[in-house]
Design an enzyme around this catalytic site. Structure first.
Site, mmCIF file in Angstrom:
data_model
loop_
_atom_site.group_PDB
_atom_site.id
_atom_site.type_symbol
_atom_site.label_atom_id
_atom_site.label_comp_id
_atom_site.label_asym_id
_atom_site.label_seq_id
_atom_site.Cartn_x
_atom_site.Cartn_y
_atom_site.Cartn_z
ATOM 1 N N GLU A 143 0.863 -1.179 0.000
ATOM 2 C CA GLU A 143 0.000 0.000 0.000
ATOM 3 C C GLU A 143 0.901 1.231 0.000
ATOM 4 O OE1 GLU A 143 -3.576 2.138 2.593
ATOM 5 O OE2 GLU A 143 -2.643 0.288 3.316
ATOM 6 N N ARG B 5 5.724 -13.519 9.758
ATOM 7 C CA ARG B 5 6.312 -12.229 9.446
ATOM 8 C C ARG B 5 7.710 -12.148 10.056
ATOM 9 N NH1 ARG B 5 2.583 -7.842 12.259
ATOM 10 N NH2 ARG B 5 4.232 -6.453 11.567
ATOM 11 N N LYS C 260 4.229 0.858 11.795
ATOM 12 C CA LYS C 260 4.224 2.120 11.050
ATOM 13 C C LYS C 260 3.824 3.285 11.955
ATOM 14 C CE LYS C 260 2.922 1.812 6.883
ATOM 15 N NZ LYS C 260 2.113 1.659 5.648
#
Length: 575
Positions: A59, A285, A295
């Site tokens: 994104e 992950r 983030k």
């Protein structure tokens, strides 16, 4: 795609997806293959897949970080290994958070890491017309409806892991009513939050992600690709599988957090009757100690002034690691060593990352000398200034550089001790040491200021020791140096880990674990050849560590170097 997501895809019949995926991930693997590569190998051998197609779908709402590097290496790496294709697709379904700056930055990061995508970059927004057509199809099939509940009511009535969800008052509206309401949504006749399009699945499902998930929401925002054409935007979970299908993705890889989303991924593919059927696989992950990849928290570091921007060399962003001097080769090697697994919550030792970077620099970084804490030395019997020629690397042919030797030089203060500790092998009063690439010198006199601090050493050279050992004695110590009159002043930034705790989340506030010593700026003196470096040229400053000419601030007139890593390596391969 969320910041830490990893992605790839798989083919065929959506009604068989879940069982096929689960059984494939549980089967016995061939030696040397992780479960993803095992699945792809089996699909190719069985003819289920003709050509592997993967994709990396970030994104464009921020900067990529170390977690994305693993995703990039996995998707592009698998495409390379199996002679397949990998698409770069921007998941641009939220115009409120996305910017062209991030689109350009992500593309640059992928290229810098050494990968090329298939064709032109793709955008989920390029498929908005088709996604809208499929949404109409779902309504007409009775598989979607417009919900007029408020966001708070939708959240409350969704239930939780203990309580079942409650049907919306609009769930049983007619197809005609839903088509009319959806058209009004598209035309901007509803305010933001006043209506959404939902899939009609099962509000009593034990999987909360299957409780009539939202397909479209209203956003009266201009999009960086489509302008003001749309007043409604698809949700990630709706756009993602259908974008995979449109592109003919065969194996869709994501992180374990999307495992519970897989049934909806399959449901959407099946309901729109897509001829291409990707399959989703999930792996763990990447979590690295001493590192934060949230983030939100990274943004807090930037906006709070705790670091100097997203490309601060202490940041785990790709732009930060690049400015720090980390190499694409080292990062790719690190991701290969980490591997692919379904073990959730494992933490990778940051020393492994540092080891991989050092390994990549060992034969790629030219050598040079820099004194970070200068102490003046006068060579009392050097006949004249001279130029010494020496190789740029001891083991790799990188050419030669000229090192000026003058009667006044600088050595590092830590290389002299009046009262040396046991085992000290550097310069002491009356003692000898070799100057790197030059003569053996002897300290004859120590000069101090009025405060008793050593400010200069008077030393003599042994003129018979240039390029050879002295006769009749051994000199064990070797120290680096630079000319005091021909050396070049330089700013050197000494970077260390950003956090003092291996788990930066320890305690009530991660900011309390910031390392106050994570950046020190020193005024150093470098040999002239180093000033000729171009931005991003990497070096080993002999006996000091690996350094890089700063990407933006360095120039030959004002050299600026960032420390990549010191020379110490605590990681042992195979541990």
């Amino acid at each position: 795609m969320k910041p830490n997501d990893v992605v790839t895809s798989l083919p065929e019949n959506p009604t068989q997806n879940k069982n096929a995926v689960d059984s494939a991930q549980q089967q016995e693997q061939q030696p040397g293959l992780d479960f993803v590569r095992q699945v792809i190998t089996d699909d190719l051998e069985a003819g289920r897949t003709q050509q592997v197609v993967t994709r990396f779908p970030p994104e464009p709402n921020g900067y990529l970080h170390i977690g994305h590097v693993k995703a990039i290496c996995l998707n592009f790496g698998i495409a390379q290994e199996f002679n397949g294709l990998c698409n770069l697709r921007f998941d641009d379904t939220n115009p409120d958070a996305e910017e062209q700056e991030y689109v350009d930055g992500i593309a640059n990061d992928v290229k810098w890491l050494g990968f090329e995508w298939n064709g032109e970059p793709r955008y989920a927004s390029s498929y908005f017309d088709q996604l809208y057509t499929w949404a109409i199809q779902l309504i007409e099939q009775g598989d979607a409806y417009v919900d007029l509940q408020s966001p708070e009511e939708i959240k409350l009535n969704r239930g939780n892991f203990v309580e079942l969800g409650k049907n919306s008052p609009q769930r049983d509206a007619t197809v005609a009513e839903n088509l009319e309401r959806f058209e009004k949504m598209r035309n901007g006749e509803f305010a933001e939050g006043q209506a959404v399009l939902r899939a009609k699945i099962d509000m009593a499902s034990p999987n909360v992600h299957m409780r009539d998930p939202i397909l479209y929401r209203i956003l009266h925002s201009e999009h960086h690709q489509t302008g003001d054409k749309w007043k409604i935007y698809p949700m990630y979970d709706y756009a993602h599988p259908l974008s995979d299908a449109i592109e003919g993705v065969t194996h869709s890889l994501c992180t374990l957090e999307f495992q519970d989303h897989r049934p909806f991924y399959d449901w959407v593919i099946e309901k729109v009757q897509s001829p291409a059927v990707p399959r989703q696989y999930e792996s763990s992950r990447l979590n690295v100690d001493y590192t934060i990849t949230s983030k939100r928290k990274l943004r807090k570091l930037v906006e709070g002034g705790y670091v100097n921007g997203w490309d601060d060399p202490r940041m785990p962003t790709v732009v930060g690691m690049r400015r720090r001097g980390f190499t694409p080769e080292g990062l790719r090697d690190f991701c290969k060593r980490v591997g692919v697994s379904k073990v959730d919550g494992s933490i990778v030792d940051v020393a492994m990352l540092e080891y991989c970077i050092r390994q990549s620099l060992e034969n790629a970084a030219a050598r040079g000398m820099a004194v970070l804490n200068p102490l003046k030395v006068t060579l009392t019997n050097l006949p004249a200034d001279m130029d010494l020629t020496h190789s740029r690397h001891p083991n790799v042919d990188m050419g030669e550089r000229v090192i000026p030797l003058t009667s006044e030089i600088y050595i590092d203060r830590k290389d002299f001790e009046e009262e040396p500790p046991k085992g000290f092998k550097r310069l002491i009063p009356g003692g000898e040491v070799r100057l790197r690439h030059a003569y053996v010198i002897k300290c004859d006199e120590v000069i101090k200021d009025e405060n008793g601090e050593v400010v200069e050493l008077k030393c003599s050279i042994d003129p018979e020791t240039l390029g050879k050992n002295p006769e009749g004695r051994k000199v064990k110590g070797v120290i680096h140096w630079v000319s005091a009159t021909k050396g070049i002043p330089a700013e050197v930034r000494i970077y260390d880990r950003l956090f003092t705790e291996s788990d930066p989340e320890t305690g009530d506030d991660f900011l309390a674990n910031l390392n106050p010593e994570s950046l020190k700026v020193v005024q150093a003196v470098i040999e002239p050849a180093l000033a000729e470096a171009k931005p991003e040229d990497r070096f080993q400053f002999e006996r000091e560590g690996y350094f890089v000419a700063d990407q933006y601030d360095h120039s030959s007139e004002k050299p600026v170097f960032n420390r990549i890593l010191d020379l110490k390596d605590s990681f042992k391969p195979g541990k």
